[in-house]
Every structure is written in structure tokens, then in C-alpha cells.
Design an enzyme around this catalytic site. Structure first.
Site, mmCIF file in Angstrom:
data_model
loop_
_atom_site.group_PDB
_atom_site.id
_atom_site.type_symbol
_atom_site.label_atom_id
_atom_site.label_comp_id
_atom_site.label_asym_id
_atom_site.label_seq_id
_atom_site.Cartn_x
_atom_site.Cartn_y
_atom_site.Cartn_z
ATOM 1 N N ASP A 296 0.867 -1.169 0.000
ATOM 2 C CA ASP A 296 0.000 0.000 0.000
ATOM 3 C C ASP A 296 0.907 1.223 0.000
ATOM 4 O O ASP A 296 2.116 1.107 0.243
ATOM 5 C CB ASP A 296 -0.897 -0.034 1.245
ATOM 6 C CG ASP A 296 -1.960 1.048 1.216
ATOM 7 O OD1 ASP A 296 -2.280 1.526 0.108
ATOM 8 O OD2 ASP A 296 -2.465 1.407 2.283
ATOM 9 N N ASP A 526 -1.492 -2.064 6.449
ATOM 10 C CA ASP A 526 -1.630 -1.605 7.832
ATOM 11 C C ASP A 526 -3.041 -1.130 8.162
ATOM 12 O O ASP A 526 -3.322 -0.770 9.293
ATOM 13 C CB ASP A 526 -0.650 -0.462 8.128
ATOM 14 C CG ASP A 526 -0.954 0.782 7.305
ATOM 15 O OD1 ASP A 526 -1.733 0.677 6.326
ATOM 16 O OD2 ASP A 526 -0.420 1.861 7.632
ATOM 17 N N ASP A 530 -6.955 -3.146 3.843
ATOM 18 C CA ASP A 530 -5.994 -4.173 3.428
ATOM 19 C C ASP A 530 -6.343 -5.561 3.960
ATOM 20 O O ASP A 530 -5.719 -6.554 3.567
ATOM 21 C CB ASP A 530 -4.580 -3.806 3.931
ATOM 22 C CG ASP A 530 -4.088 -2.497 3.380
ATOM 23 O OD1 ASP A 530 -4.391 -2.200 2.215
ATOM 24 O OD2 ASP A 530 -3.396 -1.758 4.111
#
Length: 770
Positions: A296, A526, A530
Site C-alpha cells: 500500500d 496496515d 488491506d
């Protein structure tokens, strides 16, 4: 938001006494006694103990030296497992989930296990719901995908139930705990998420299969060897037991499984010292073999701490409205924190309703009582046709996130199409790049791992950050909102390295597409968005400062949040797997050799050509010592062969060559005037030569360290042979014996090469078919 009345310490103690506390099922943590018992009471140790007792009963005391290896390996393994368990317990304490509760009119954070029934808890974006609760004030959006499978966010307002195991996407609320412990969903969801993942380990699968196969052979072969020796060849009980014990000892890959788990657990200890928590032992292996690493942007490549860099004012009342919005909103994401730091004001305006910011919508809004609605979010969502100024574009091109603040004359509902909006301001906020990001990205790309940046942010912003981090952006970034078909999704993730505006569902889809194309995929994340993709990835990695959800699901937790720490994990994994793969061939040479020789010995009605001490000696210098010494060599190359492929290319050709030479000695024993003692002695040295030749092939290309290991190993074997010579039952060699040995050795290397090339060719044909 007003702080509601919570429990007092007296109330809490009363509920604890009643057992109304959120005590969760404890993970299966072994006690010292269980660790000792489980490592001593194994089928492997039982086989060795039975063999040792049989040798003692017939007085073959010199042949039980192998038990020293068994005992020392078991003792070391017990100590190492206890150390690893203690470390994991300490590290788990550092990431124990906490929840904010109201106690004695104060808001404090406590461990989830300390929550009691009727506690007033505060849930914010990124929190996992720790107990079933009922909202008493505030508004939140909740992801219940781990409970229902539905990924769409669900609105929750006062009176609604929050199910434990779900996650807050946006907003803040206070809720009253209605269930605790086994009465709620939390522990069940957590355990199901962890246990649904099937361990995918070539090492584990290979070792389990070989151990199972060996267990099928060991008893019938042992019985047949004993029967033939006593009834058909009329050998003494001593000879029968010693020969049978030799065969059975050779079949057992002594130390390999112990070495493997010991090495993996040692890696866990090393990584723990580097602030990495490995929650799945075999994830180290899978991580060392990954083809793709999906990252990400926010909080992974960047620090996750947004700062306002520039504001372009287009409306005189912008600061009034944005200050009122910030004062009223309970959002606490990184963007809102950056705005709060920039506009520190207690200014408020009467309002009718708030729509919290949600990543799925890309905007948040507040409907004021004066009829106006203030909305802030992504420019391409709110005002897609508005052309950004050159200065704002410049910030965007350099990686800043651009927010659009707009005004509407009509109320806004989150489920309806947006009305006509008037631009009030464009705000450039920046999330600084992690200082270690470029170094980590460069390492992965230089070591055969493709980097894929999959973010929910604007593609220009994501592309700029990716470029600054060193990601290969030769193919233009793609906007995930334009991907409307499975074909376009597949083309995008396979052909480009940067994708923006990806939804949580698309992240999950990308994982599946990569895996369908035979890639091993690791994902670092995180946040809440996700979670589903992390669960699907072959290896899931969470950053230590991430959400409870990400920490809970991930197999590896990078507790200091540094990408270079992830590089350390990969390096350690590659070091471990490369060492174990090489060691497997060293150990399995003896297993393959012994099984086939034992079978041929039964078919030909001849004695097994080794005694236990000879087997122990070769196990030490062909398996144990070189495997131990090679572990100290740094080898961070990506593993290119599975254990089976390595064994077939190295151990199998040499084992087959030894068997062929032994059969040749038996077939030509009369013309060569050889008795069984001569054949056994010649075979001992042929076995030693071809075993060391296998080590040479495994160690190629030789460097200084590998050369030293090989020389030390050969010298050690020679010295041990001289010391133990009276016990090895080797005949005194004549000139004729030396000539025969020289001829056999001269034929060995060409024979091994012929077998090796045949195996490689067969494997190549098999790979092409697959």
C-alpha cells in the site's frame, strides 16, 4: 463528543467477581513439561531406542554411539523451543489489542481481556470491535466482512449493535458492552481467520511425506532382514542384529527434521531481536520464495502522518466551514489529523447530520442547519471536470494528496448522487516518504521480486510516491475505477506496477489474479482496507503501528514499521531455506541409499553392507557437520529449487551410483575373489568417496569458505576412520583391493554425471508439461 458515564472501579470489581469479564480463549502455549515430553516421546526417537536396546542385548556396544547424536539433538531442540516460546510470548504482549473505556469519568486504554460487562467503550476508525456492544452515542461505518462475507460498509448509529470481530472504517462512537468472553464473536472470528489459512510449505510437505514413507518401510524391511539372516544365511544373532540395525539407522534421516525446525526457530529468535514477530513459523519459508510483493502507499511507503503543504482558497468562507466541520466531525484518520493541526479552532455551526469520511466513497460531509452542506474529499470524485491550477498539479505530481473542499446548496445523502458543487478550496497535504523505503524497494527489485503498489489514492499521487521510492514505473499507473471487466483487471495487475483508486474488493481480486498466474504473493498492509487482501495473500505482513485488524490477521508483524526490517526477514528466510535445502540432500543421500540397498539385500539374500558405526560416521561427516558449518555462510539468493528437485539432482545420482557399484561387486565377487568382508570394506570407501563428491557438487562453485568446510570435513572423516578403524570391521587391503577400488572410483564420476543429466532432462520435460 460528550463523555458518557462509565463504570466505577467498584462496579468493575463486582463484575469480575461474577465472571462477567472478557476472558478470551488462550492460545495453545506449551509448558516446559509438554515441550520436553513432546520432543522425547516421538516415533523417530522410539525407533532409535528400540535399535539401541537390541544392540545392547547382543553386546554390540560400539554400535550405539549414534544415540549420542539423538540425545544431543533432542536436548538442543528442547532448549531452543523453550527460548522461542518465551520470545513469542514477550512479543505478543507488545501487540496485545487495547480498547478505550470510560472508567471513573476518565477515558483510558485497557487490554481487551480486562473489559467487563456493561463497560462503556470508545471505538474509532481502525479499531476492531472487541466485544458485542450497543451504540449509545456517535456514528460509525463498520466492515463486517469477516462475519458475513459482505465487504460493503454498514452504517451504525445510536441503538445499533456492533458485533465483535468487525472493524470500524470511519467515525467514532461510544457503546455499551453487551457480551463478553465466549458469549461474543471476537475470539471465534479471530481464531477462524488464523486457522482458515492452510500452511503452504514445501519443506513441511516433503519431510512429512518422506517420514511417512520411511515408516512404511522400516518395520517390514527390518523383519525381512532379520529373518533372512537367521533362517536362510544362518548368521549369528549378533551379526543379524548389527546388520539389521545398520539398515534401519540409515533409513532414518537423523537430525534433518530437528535441524529444519531448529533453524526456523533460530530465525524467529533473530528476527524477534530485530522487532519482527513471526506468528506462522513456515511463513519464513514462503516469504523467501515470493515472486511479487504488494504494498500500500499510505503508512507503508509513507509515514502515515499527513501535513498540510499548501491551500488554494477559492471561497471567502472556506476557513469558517472547514473549522466547523473539523469541530463537529469525529473522524480521526490521517487526513483529518492534518487538517486539525492546520486549523486549530473551536468554531462551530449548528448542523443537522454528518456523513463520516469513508475510503469507499472518498469523501465526508456535514449538512449545516443553514441549508448549506460542506463536503471534502477527492477532487476527481467531487469535481471531476474541474481543472487543477498549475501549482496544485505541481504538488500532486510530486506525491502530495489533493483534497477538494466544496459547498452545496442542498443536503447531501451518502447513498445518493452528489448534487452540483461549488469549489471552496484545494488543499495539498503530503505524507512523507519513509526514509528507508527506497533502500528496501531497490533490494527487492534487484533480487527478483516484483513490486506492485496498490493504493486507494489518486494515481498521480501514488505514481509520484512510487517513483520517489524507486519503484519501476515504466508502465503508466492505472486508475482502478476504469477496470470494469475481469480481463482489464488481469491485464492491469500483470502489466503495470502502480494502481490507484483501488477498492478493498479490487485489492483482493488482484491477489487472486496474481496467484492464478502462479505467483507467490506477499502483501504488506496496515489498514482496514488491506484486511481481506492480507488474508488471501500467500504471506501477510503488517506494520506494527497498523490497525488491530491487520495485526490480527498477519503472519508476520514488522513491529518497528520499517521496510528495511522486512528486508531482514526476507534475507533471514532465504538464508534458512537455502541451508535447509542443501542439508536435505546431505541427509536424504543416506535414506535413499539405505532403502534401496536393503531391498536389494533382501532380494539377493546377502548381508546389509554397512554396520551401525559406519552409518553413524557417514551421518556425522556427510550430514551433520557440513550442514552445521554451511549454515554460517551468508546466502541471500532467492531459492530456485524445491527440496525434492535438489535431492533428485544431487542425492539421487550419487546414491544410485553407490548402489550400482555395490551390485557390481556382488555380481563379480567370484572373478575378483572377494568375500563379504572385502565387499563391505570396499563399499565403505566407495560410499565415502561418492558422498564427498556429492558435497563437492552441492558446494559448487567453490569459494574460500566452502573449500575450507570440504577440506575440514574430509580430514575429520579420515582421522575419525583411523581412530575407529578397529571397530569399523574393515579388512586389511591388498594391492588387488586397491586396484579394484581405484577402478570403481574412476567409473563413479562419469556414472554420476550420466544419471544427473538424465534426471535433469526428465525434470525439464515434466516442468514443460506442467
Amino acid at each position: 463528543m460528550h463523555l458518557p458515564k462509565g463504570l466505577t472501579q467498584q462496579d468493575v470489581q463486582q463484575r469480575i467477581n461474577q465472571g462477567a469479564i472478557n476472558t478470551l480463549p488462550k492460545p495453545d502455549i506449551k509448558t516446559n513439561g509438554e515441550i520436553i515430553r513432546n520432543n522425547i516421546c516421538t516415533l523417530f526417537n522410539l525407533f532409535n531406542l528400540v535399535i539401541a536396546i537390541a544392540l545392547i542385548l547382543v553386546g554390540a556396544y560400539s554400535s550405539i554411539l549414534f544415540m549420542g547424536v539423538i540425545i544431543s539433538n533432542t536436548a538442543i531442540f528442547i532448549v531452543q523451543e523453550i527460548r522461542s516460546r518465551n520470545l513469542v510470548q514477550k512479543l505478543n504482549i507488545l501487540i496485545t489489542p487495547h480498547t478505550k473505556v470510560v472508567r471513573d469519568d476518565s477515558l483510558i486504554a485497557i487490554e481487551n481481556e480486562h473489559i467487563v460487562l456493561d463497560d462503556i467503550v470508545c471505538f474509532e476508525a481502525g479499531n476492531q470491535i472487541s466485544c458485542d456492544s450497543s451504540i449509545i452515542s456517535g456514528f460509525v461505518e463498520v466492515n463486517e466482512s469477516l462475519l458475513t462475507g459482505e465487504i460493503d460498509p454498514i452504517d451504525k448509529q445510536p441503538g445499533d449493535v456492533l458485533l465483535s470481530g468487525s472493524f470500524v472504517i470511519s467515525g467514532t462512537c461510544f457503546a455499551k458492552v453487551t457480551h463478553v468472553g465466549n458469549d461474543n464473536y471476537a475470539s471465534k472470528v479471530t481464531q477462524s481467520v488464523k486457522t482458515e489459512r492452510v500452511i503452504s510449505s514445501d519443506l513441511l510437505n516433503t519431510f512429512t511425506s518422506v517420514t511417512k514413507l520411511t515408516s512404511y518401510f522400516i518395520i517390514p524391511i527390518g523383519a525381512l532382514l532379520m529373518t533372512q539372516s537367521l533362517l536362510f544365511r544362518h548368521e549369528t544373532l549378533y551379526q543379524s542384529v548389527v546388520n539389521t540395525a545398520s539398515a534401519l539407522l540409515g533409513m532414518l534421516p537423523q537430525g534433518l527434521v530437528l535441524l529444519t525446525t531448529l533453524t526456523l526457530m533460530s530465525a524467529v529468535l533473530k528476527l524477534g531481536a530485530r522487532k519482527s514477530l513471526v506468528q506462522d513459523l513456515y511463513a519464513i519459508e514462503t516469504l523467501s520464495q515470493i515472486d511479487v510483493l504488494c504494498l500500500d502507499k499510505t503508512g507503508t511507503l509513507t509515514q502515515g502522518q499527513m501535513e498540510v503543504m499548501h491551500v488554494e482558497h477559492l471561497h471567502p468562507q472556506f476557513e469558517t466551514y472547514v473549522s466547523a466541520y473539523i469541530h463537529a466531525s469525529s473522524d480521526n484518520n490521517a487526513t483529518m489529523l492534518a487538517l486539525r493541526n492546520e486549523y486549530r479552532s473551536d468554531q462551530s455551526l449548528p448542523f443537522d447530520s454528518i456523513i463520516p469520511f469513508a475510503s469507499s466513497r472518498k469523501w465526508g460531509a456535514i449538512n449545516f442547519s443553514n441549508g448549506h452542506t460542506f463536503i471534502i474529499g477527492a477532487p476527481d470524485i467531487l469535481l471531476p471536470s474541474h481543472k487543477l491550477s498549475a501549482k496544485i498539479q505541481d504538488f500532486q505530481n510530486n506525491g502530495a494528496r489533493i483534497l477538494c473542499a466544496a459547498l452545496s446548496d442542498t443536503p447531501i445523502a451518502k447513498d445518493h448522487m452528489l448534487p452540483q458543487l461549488e469549489a471552496m478550496a484545494f488543499v495539498a497535504i503530503e505524507d512523507p516518504l519513509r526514509p528507508d523505503a527506497k533502500e528496501a524497494i531497490t533490494y527487492f527489485q534487484d533480487n527478483g521480486v516484483a513490486i506492485k503498489i496498490i493504493s486507494g489514492d489518486n494515481i498521480v499521487t501514488v505514481g509520484a510516491i512510487a517513483k520517489r521510492a524507486g519503484v519501476d514505473v515504466s508502465t503508466s499507473p492505472i486508475d482502478a475505477t476504469t477496470l470494469t471487466t475481469p480481463e482489464s483487471m488481469a491485464d492491469a495487475i500483470m502489466q503495470t506496477n502502480v494502481i490507484g483508486r483501488a477498492t478493498p474488493q479490487q485489492k483482493l481480486d488482484f491477489m487472486e489474479i496474481l496467484q492464478e498466474n502462479k505467483n507467490r504473493v506477499a502483501m504488506t498492509g496496515d489498514g482496514i482496507n488491506d484486511v481481506m487482501a492480507l488474508k488471501r495473500a500467500d504471506v501477510s505482513i503488517a506494520l506494527g503501528e497498523g490497525s488491530d485488524a491487520a495485526l490480527n490477521i498477519s503472519q508476520i508483524v514488522i513491529m518497528d514499521g520499517k521496510l528495511t526490517t522486512l528486508v531482514d526477514v526476507v534475507k533471514e528466510g532465504r538464508q534458512v531455506i537455502n541451508n535447509i535445502t542443501r542439508s536435505a540432500s546431505m541427509f536424504y543421500l543416506r535414506t535413499i541409499l539405505t532403502i534401496f540397498i536393503a531391498i536389494f539385500a533382501i532380494l539377493l539374500n546377502v548381508s546389509f553392507p554397512f554396520i551401525p558405526l559406519q552409518v553413524t560416521l557417514t551421518n556425522i561427516f556427510i550430514g551433520g557437520l557440513p550442514s552445521f558449518l554451511i549454515m554460517f555462510e551468508v546466502n541471500h539468493n532467492k531459492p530456485t529449487k524445491t527440496v525434492i528437485q535438489h535431492v533428485m539432482q544431487y542425492a539421487f545420482p550419487n546414491a544410485l551410483a553407490i548402489i550400482i557399484m555395490w551390485l557390481a561387486l556382488i555380481i563379480f565377487r567370484k572373478p575378483l575373489h572377494l568375500n563379504s568382508g572385502d565387499i563391505q570394506s570396499l563399499n565403505f570407501f566407495v560410499n565415502a568417496f561418492l558422498s564427498f563428491y556429492m558435497l563437492y557438487r552441492i558446494f559448487k562453485p567453490l569459494n574460500k569458505y566452502r573449500t575450507i568446510i570440504l577440506i575440514v570435513d574430509i580430514i575429520g572423516f579420515a582421522i575419525a576412520t583411523l581412530i575407529a578403524f578397529p571397530l569399523l570391521e574393515i579388512v586389511n587391503f591388498t594391492t588387488s583391493h586397491l586396484v579394484i577400488l581405484a577402478v570403481i572410483i574412476g567409473c563413479c564420476i562419469p556414472l554420476v554425471e550420466i544419471i544427473r543429466r538424465t534426471v535433469v532432462k526428465i525434470q525439464h520435460i515434466r516442468d514443460q508439461r506442467n
